[in-house]
Design an enzyme around this catalytic site. Structure first.
Site, PDB file in Angstrom:
ATOM      1  N   HIS A  50     -40.612  -9.389  -3.735  1.00  0.00           N
ATOM      2  CA  HIS A  50     -41.544  -8.151  -4.198  1.00  0.00           C
ATOM      3  C   HIS A  50     -42.891  -8.229  -3.941  1.00  0.00           C
ATOM      4  O   HIS A  50     -43.565  -7.275  -3.384  1.00  0.00           O
ATOM      5  CB  HIS A  50     -41.354  -7.883  -5.750  1.00  0.00           C
ATOM      6  CG  HIS A  50     -39.910  -7.564  -6.256  1.00  0.00           C
ATOM      7  ND1 HIS A  50     -39.347  -6.178  -5.835  1.00  0.00           N
ATOM      8  CD2 HIS A  50     -39.148  -7.849  -7.253  1.00  0.00           C
ATOM      9  CE1 HIS A  50     -38.223  -5.951  -6.253  1.00  0.00           C
ATOM     10  NE2 HIS A  50     -38.170  -7.010  -7.247  1.00  0.00           N
ATOM     11  N   HIS A  99     -43.619  -7.683  -0.403  1.00  0.00           N
ATOM     12  CA  HIS A  99     -43.627  -6.032  -0.121  1.00  0.00           C
ATOM     13  C   HIS A  99     -44.926  -5.431  -0.517  1.00  0.00           C
ATOM     14  O   HIS A  99     -45.548  -4.474   0.223  1.00  0.00           O
ATOM     15  CB  HIS A  99     -42.510  -5.555  -1.007  1.00  0.00           C
ATOM     16  CG  HIS A  99     -41.951  -4.259  -0.497  1.00  0.00           C
ATOM     17  ND1 HIS A  99     -40.858  -3.513  -1.188  1.00  0.00           N
ATOM     18  CD2 HIS A  99     -42.180  -3.324   0.574  1.00  0.00           C
ATOM     19  CE1 HIS A  99     -40.736  -2.290  -0.585  1.00  0.00           C
ATOM     20  NE2 HIS A  99     -41.259  -2.284   0.563  1.00  0.00           N
ATOM     21  N   HIS A 125     -37.116 -14.489  -5.623  1.00  0.00           N
ATOM     22  CA  HIS A 125     -36.945 -12.957  -5.753  1.00  0.00           C
ATOM     23  C   HIS A 125     -38.285 -12.306  -5.973  1.00  0.00           C
ATOM     24  O   HIS A 125     -38.705 -11.228  -5.489  1.00  0.00           O
ATOM     25  CB  HIS A 125     -36.146 -12.782  -7.020  1.00  0.00           C
ATOM     26  CG  HIS A 125     -35.536 -11.239  -7.430  1.00  0.00           C
ATOM     27  ND1 HIS A 125     -34.363 -10.745  -7.067  1.00  0.00           N
ATOM     28  CD2 HIS A 125     -36.437 -10.337  -8.012  1.00  0.00           C
ATOM     29  CE1 HIS A 125     -34.536  -9.467  -7.331  1.00  0.00           C
ATOM     30  NE2 HIS A 125     -35.784  -9.215  -7.899  1.00  0.00           N
ATOM     31  N   GLU A 126     -39.135 -12.655  -7.093  1.00  0.00           N
ATOM     32  CA  GLU A 126     -40.315 -12.055  -7.456  1.00  0.00           C
ATOM     33  C   GLU A 126     -41.318 -12.077  -6.301  1.00  0.00           C
ATOM     34  O   GLU A 126     -42.051 -10.937  -6.054  1.00  0.00           O
ATOM     35  CB  GLU A 126     -40.680 -12.458  -8.669  1.00  0.00           C
ATOM     36  CG  GLU A 126     -39.847 -12.361  -9.862  1.00  0.00           C
ATOM     37  CD  GLU A 126     -39.474 -10.792  -9.939  1.00  0.00           C
ATOM     38  OE1 GLU A 126     -40.115  -9.756  -9.831  1.00  0.00           O
ATOM     39  OE2 GLU A 126     -38.419 -10.681 -10.587  1.00  0.00           O
TER      40      GLU A 126
END
Ligand SMILES: [Zn+2]
Length: 672
Positions: free
Chosen positions: A465, A468, A461-462
């Site tokens: 990010h 991104h 998940h991290e």
């Protein structure tokens, strides 16, 4: 003495000179950043030339270069490795930074130039990105109160400054409660726990200089303890302490702070001409309005509650077989759910855990990014800001893309949870600037470092990010990386979690810590089949929190938030054995800053999209479909906030998503 924060960072990759920075450097460097910003703004506002995009908007983008650079380092440290000095400075800086930001948005001459540009925007021959930056800049000023004058403007400044102070106090109280509580255990109290929980409890005891093992309120320890401990009395004690964070009376109690924050937010919205804080807050989001949010949440709530109530009956039956009289309690849920998981899926966390080695999962996250986006990762040497931190240079086709730092282990100086921050964001207004991106997690120490499946998802998940930020390819910093609508920002992260479930990824990277053998197919199939297990519970605890958050901000501020919370839970029929994932006194998303206030729903909003987006790869029959991967990079991950979120999503998928893929993904479609 030269302040190392204010020198040119000439080391490798222009990283901050971590080894030379001391805590005393931050305050003066941030002061200097604000002075430079004030001077730059004075030049813009006093410019005798007519406003142009370059002399006003681009000049503003540049004004906080020093402050951004210093704050990027400081706030990462304050969260990941706090010290009393850093906490004091954070408390001290919060109202000053807030006042500084207000000073800029209250600058009438500056705002007049922005308004002038806005009124002539059609004639300015702007690129699409410039037009977007102008719109966002102006909207930011208006929302900050730039159009207000006199008493109203002064009151708004005071309200914002007080909110900043309260938000910091809320977070610090929570950290204090999380840090101070622990439960001493004897070795006998560890009976029935898997080895990794015993080891974590012993390590936590040592860390706190206790004679034996302890349970702490760290999620990586307390959750498995609640899952596995057959001792109902200990589970109750630990669970109640976990629930009581921020509501223990005394100096660290957050309840009065929450009430004051809600009052002030309502006042702020009214001053700016909005009906409610939720209306103000949602204006900038993809969802747009409180009604759209409530509608989405209730579409999910009903099937989730139905599923959870059916699950509760099963769990209560097993609890009765254990001789438990009376109803199933919140401290029983995880324990009996784990037993039922074993029955239904024959899936044992302890059996799974050796397959999720931290280092292999880091490799897996990297390898997926290599296949999807052509990124390569090479370790680099520190020093970084803490001995636990590891660094990599990220390249594509031999060209530098970013520096990625991973800070994975829990320690008392780290706030709870997991997050991604950029110490430096991508931009190219004044030449290409490449990002420095940090993933911070709270994984329990063990040797070798093993993760739960949830932890491994958090890591992915991290890292989503981080992608991104790292793949960002825009001109202006204000729209780079994760500078997007709040309900869009979780799309890349939640989408990336899907690649952990891809069988070939598990086959290659989920290898046993001792034997080195890959996870057996049967275990992998059970793991994937179990992925939707207990989704009623997790959806209910999440959606309840999101509905309470929305109710707090959509309408008059409640005088007693705890009573309001109780009313909302009563109205929606909250199952008695499940509590909110984050109750008000420790709802840091909503109260330790503005980030997720009336925005906690956004994880689910994003999940609607991530389920729908990954379905595109499933429909293509290839989780690494090159055309889709290229579109994901070019249309979403590289665009930051330079284009409206709904437009970006539509470019990728050809349409907007509906709630069906999410219900299916959570295994709740049967209950819908
Ligand atoms: Zn996230």
């Amino acid at each position: 003495m030269t302040n190392p924060l204010l020198t040119d960072w000439t080391g490798p990759f222009a990283l901050p000179p971590f080894g030379k920075i001391s805590d005393e450097d931050f305050g003066p460097a941030m002061e200097r950043g604000m002075e430079e910003g004030r001077a730059a703004v004075a030049v813009i506002a006093g410019d005798p030339d007519a406003p142009t995009f370059a002399n006003t908007i681009e000049a503003l983008e540049r004004a906080d270069a020093t402050l951004d650079r210093v704050a990027g380092v400081f706030y990462n440290l304050a969260g990941a490795d706090s010290t009393p000095a850093r906490e004091a400075l954070q408390r001290d800086m919060a109202p000053r930074l807030s006042a500084y930001a207000s000073e800029i948005t209250n600058n009438a001459a500056l705002f007049a130039r922005i308004e002038d540009l806005w009124s002539r925007r059609e004639e300015l021959d702007l690129t699409d990105e410039q037009a977007r930056v102008l719109m966002l800049t102006r909207r930011g000023f208006v929302r900050a109160g730039a159009a207000l004058r006199g008493q109203e403007a002064e009151r708004l400044t005071a309200v914002k400054s007080r909110l900043a102070t309260l938000g910091t106090a809320f977070a610090q109280n929570l950290l204090a409660d999380e840090r101070s509580w622990f439960l001493d255990l004897s070795e006998d109290d560890l009976d029935g726990l898997p080895e990794f929980v015993k080891a974590a409890a012993r390590a936590a005891g040592k860390e706190r200089d206790r004679p034996g093992p302890v349970v702490t309120l760290n999620r990586s320890l307390i959750v498995p303890f609640l899952q596995f401990s057959p001792r109902r009395d200990l589970r109750e004690k630990a669970y109640e302490a976990w629930s009581a964070r921020g509501a223990n009376g005394g100096e660290t109690d957050n309840r009065a702070i929450a009430a004051e924050i809600l009052q002030l937010r309502e006042e702020r919205a009214h001053l700016l001409g909005y009906d409610s804080f939720a209306a103000y807050k949602l204006e900038t989001e993809m969802a747009g309005t409180p009604d759209a949010v409530r509608d989405l949440l209730m579409q999910v709530w009903h099937p989730a509650r139905t599923a959870a109530l059916a699950d509760a009956e099963h769990l209560a039956r097993t609890a009765r077989e254990d001789g438990i009289v009376g109803p199933l309690e919140p401290w029983d849920w995880r324990y009996y759910a784990e037993k039922r998981r074993l029955d239904l899926h024959d899936l044992d966390e302890a059996e799974l855990k050796p397959y999720f080695q931290l280092d292999r999962m880091i490799d897996a996250a990297f390898a997926v990014a290599t296949r999807l986006f052509g990124l390569e990762f090479a370790p680099i040497d520190g020093p970084f800001y803490h001995a636990d931190v590891r660094g990599w240079e990220v390249t594509r086709n031999g060209e530098h893309v970013a520096v990625f730092l991973g800070d994975y282990f829990a320690r008392p100086s780290k706030r709870s949870g997991a997050w991604c921050s950029a110490m430096r964001s991508q931009s190219r207004m004044d030449g290409e600037v490449r990002p420095i991106v940090v993933n911070v997690c709270n994984f329990a120490h063990s040797d070798p470092a093993l993760l739960s499946y949830d932890d491994a998802r958090t890591l992915f998940h991290e890292f989503g990010h981080a992608l991104h930020q790292m793949l960002s390819d825009v001109t202006y910093q204000s729209v780079s990386g994760t500078s997007v609508a709040r309900d869009f920002v979780e799309l890349p992260s939640q989408l990336y979690e899907h690649w952990l479930e891809v069988p070939e990824v598990l086959a290659e990277f989920a290898t046993h810590a001792e034997t080195g053998r890959p996870m057996p197919d049967a275990l992998r199939d059970r793991l994937l089949a179990a992925a939707t297990y207990d989704m009623g519970f997790s959806t209910v605890e999440y959606v309840a929190s999101a509905l309470v958050d929305l109710a707090f901000h959509d309408g008059p501020a409640p005088a007693d938030p705890m009573q309001k919370q109780a009313e909302v839970l009563e109205t929606i029929g909250m199952p008695r054995a499940i509590r909110m994932r984050h109750a008000t006194p420790h709802f840091a998303h909503v109260f330790s800053g503005d980030g997720y206030s009336s925005g906690y729903y956004s994880y689910m909003w994003s999940e609607v999209m991530d389920a729908d987006a990954f379905a595109a790869f499933e429909e293509a029959g290839d989780p690494f479909d090159p055309a889709l991967a290229a579109s994901l990079r070019d249309d979403i991950l590289s665009r930051g906030g330079s284009v409206d979120a709904a437009e970006l999503y539509t470019r990728f998928r050809g349409r907007l998503p509906g709630v069906e893929a999410l219900l299916k993904g959570r295994g709740l479609d049967a209950a819908a």
